[in-house]
Design a protein around this motif. Structure first.
Motif: not given
Length: 516
Positions: A27-28, A30-31, A34, A36, A480-482, A484-485
């Motif tokens: 996940t880190q 991907r964040l 940006g 996936k 989708d950063t939201n 993934e956050g």
């Protein structure tokens, strides 16, 4: 490490904690990126599809640069055509100014051939619009004359018995041309008939055919000449019958030659008319009005010279930009038919306008040569090819009509001489040529304008397609950063819980220590 034995609870909690750590790392990543899908390992289908879409978008980006250059090339050509149009309008204005200008040089001459003209005096024009071959105008007119006495009362009753059998016959020739036979006979007591070359008779009333006066005979002859288109006028002068040509005569030749005179009149009134082979008769200077008519009516001088009567003087206007030479005029502005010469200057305004026209014509060619962009000049006939897709199957070739250079020569605009502006008719022809050139330029502008519209339309389409391709590619690989956050927060909570669970499992294993 292999010899360490963990309880089932500790091992289970440790495995859960390791999985959570792996998910947090993913996940880190991907964040951080940006995306996936960062490699083919993440999702082969999405990765390669996205790469293909991005490649096409990149190709379109390169094509857009080419289209942008094409638009600028067309704009450069349009700039040239706009300036050429203004240049042609200036040329048109120059010709119209020349057409309206009438500042031709003039000189007025006194006509003085002396007391006894020889009959050989001429006025000759050369140079100017007339050219090297001179056009001559006779300054005198010759007259053929019937001479003789007893003309006061001609008696056409030759038999003296009222049979009216008298006749008067003779031949006339104008300026040495073909002779025509004239026959005058009595019809009745107060009518004479005149025929020309045996044609239809023209009857004329007289007071008495037995005493025909010279004035009555003059009327008879003029009626017959008019009815048969004979170019002669009869008149009387001191009891003599004078026949005069209505046109200018050749130098040294009688205007009217009278021959073969034959008469059967009553004996006592025999006219005694004589012509013989034809006499020159009297020679006189032509009037200014007659010279004006002959000069203006001469086909070789039409629209080249204009004559007019200036208070009794012969006024000559040189309708040319070149100097006109007049032979037969002395330096004192006197037309005497001699060997002297005089000159009349040309129209300086029209001459200067011819120079201005040529300068504008040269500038037109320079405008055409300078209308290039990035080495491509559509006004010189260069071909501009623009690709609209990455495979090269959609293209547009832009070129001037027939691939010709847009310059003065191909527009039919030749360099002119001052003499080309002498004639109003010639100026009208030049104006027509410039008008045709303007229509050609406007037609070419319209064609380039249509090409520019197509390129700009395709440019907008390519920009939209590029945006669509890039958006589609991003949709396949971007994260989708939201989301993934939120995942990261959940994983952090799970990690904490897993740590607590692992601690609790370790405490259960430590319960055996309480027994000691």
């Amino acid at each position: 490490m292999a010899d360490i034995t963990l309880s089932a609870g500790v091992r289970q909690n440790l495995l859960s904690l390791q999985k959570t750590a792996d998910l947090m790392a993913s996940t880190q990543n991907r964040l951080a990126t940006g995306k996936k899908v960062n490699s083919a390992l993440d999702n082969p289908t999405n990765f390669f599809t996205s790469a293909s879409l991005q490649t096409r978008a990149s190709d379109l980006s390169s094509l857009l640069d080419s289209m942008s250059n094409g638009v600028k090339t067309l704009e450069a050509a349009d700039n040239g055509l706009t300036s050429i149009t203004k240049n042609l309008e200036s040329m048109q204005s120059t010709l119209r100014q020349a057409r309206q200008d009438k500042s031709f040089k003039t000189t007025s001459y006194n006509v003085d051939l002396g007391a006894s003209p020889a009959g050989t005096e001429t006025l000759s024009f050369s140079g100017g619009s007339v050219g090297a071959t001179a056009v001559d105008i006779d300054l005198t007119e010759a007259q053929g004359v019937f001479t003789g006495a007893g003309f006061a009362a001609l008696d056409f009753d030759s038999a003296a018995d009222n049979s009216y059998a008298g006749t008067l016959d003779f031949d006339v020739a104008v300026d040495g041309g073909t002779a025509q036979s004239i026959s005058i006979t009595a019809v009745d007591a107060d009518t004479l008939a005149i025929t020309v070359d045996g044609g239809a008779a023209t009857n004329v009333d007289v007071a008495d055919v037995e005493a025909v006066t010279s004035t009555e005979l003059e009327s008879v002859l003029n009626a017959g000449f008019a009815a048969n288109n004979v170019d002669i006028t009869a008149s009387t002068d001191g009891g003599e019958l004078v026949l005069t040509s209505n046109t200018a005569s050749d130098a040294g030749t009688a205007a009217v030659a009278v021959t073969n005179v034959a008469e059967t009149l009553a004996g006592a009134s025999d006219s005694g008319l004589a012509g013989g082979a034809g006499s020159l008769g009297t020679v006189s200077a032509k009037s200014v009005d007659l010279l004006v008519d002959e000069i203006n009516g001469n086909a070789g001088l039409t629209d080249k010279i204009r004559a007019s009567n200036d208070n009794g003087k012969l006024r000559i206007e040189n309708q040319s930009t070149q100097e006109l030479t007049i032979t037969g005029a002395s330096a004192g502005a006197i037309v005497d038919g001699g060997s002297g010469t005089a000159t009349i200057g040309g129209n300086g305004v029209r001459s200067d306008l011819a120079t201005q026209f040529n300068l504008l014509r040269d500038q037109l060619d320079k405008l055409s040569d300078d209308s290039s962009f990035n080495g491509v000049n559509l006004l010189r006939g260069d071909n501009l090819k623009i690709n609209f897709n990455e495979t090269g199957t959609s293209t547009l070739n832009i070129q001037s009509k027939d691939g010709e250079t847009i310059n003065s020569a191909n527009l039919g605009l030749m360099s002119i001489e001052a003499a080309d502006l002498d004639s109003d008719a010639n100026i009208d022809s030049l104006l027509s040529t410039v008008s045709d050139a303007l229509n050609t330029i406007r037609s070419q502008s319209s064609s380039f304008g249509s090409n520019l519209s197509m390129v700009e339309n395709r440019q907008d389409f390519s920009k939209s397609m590029k945006n669509t391709l890039q958006t589609g590619a991003d949709n396949l690989v971007l994260a989708d950063t939201n989301e993934e956050g939120a995942n990261m927060l959940a994983l952090q909570t799970r990690q904490q819980l897993s740590s607590v669970a692992l601690s609790l499992a370790s405490q259960a294993d430590q319960a055996v220590l309480r027994l000691f």
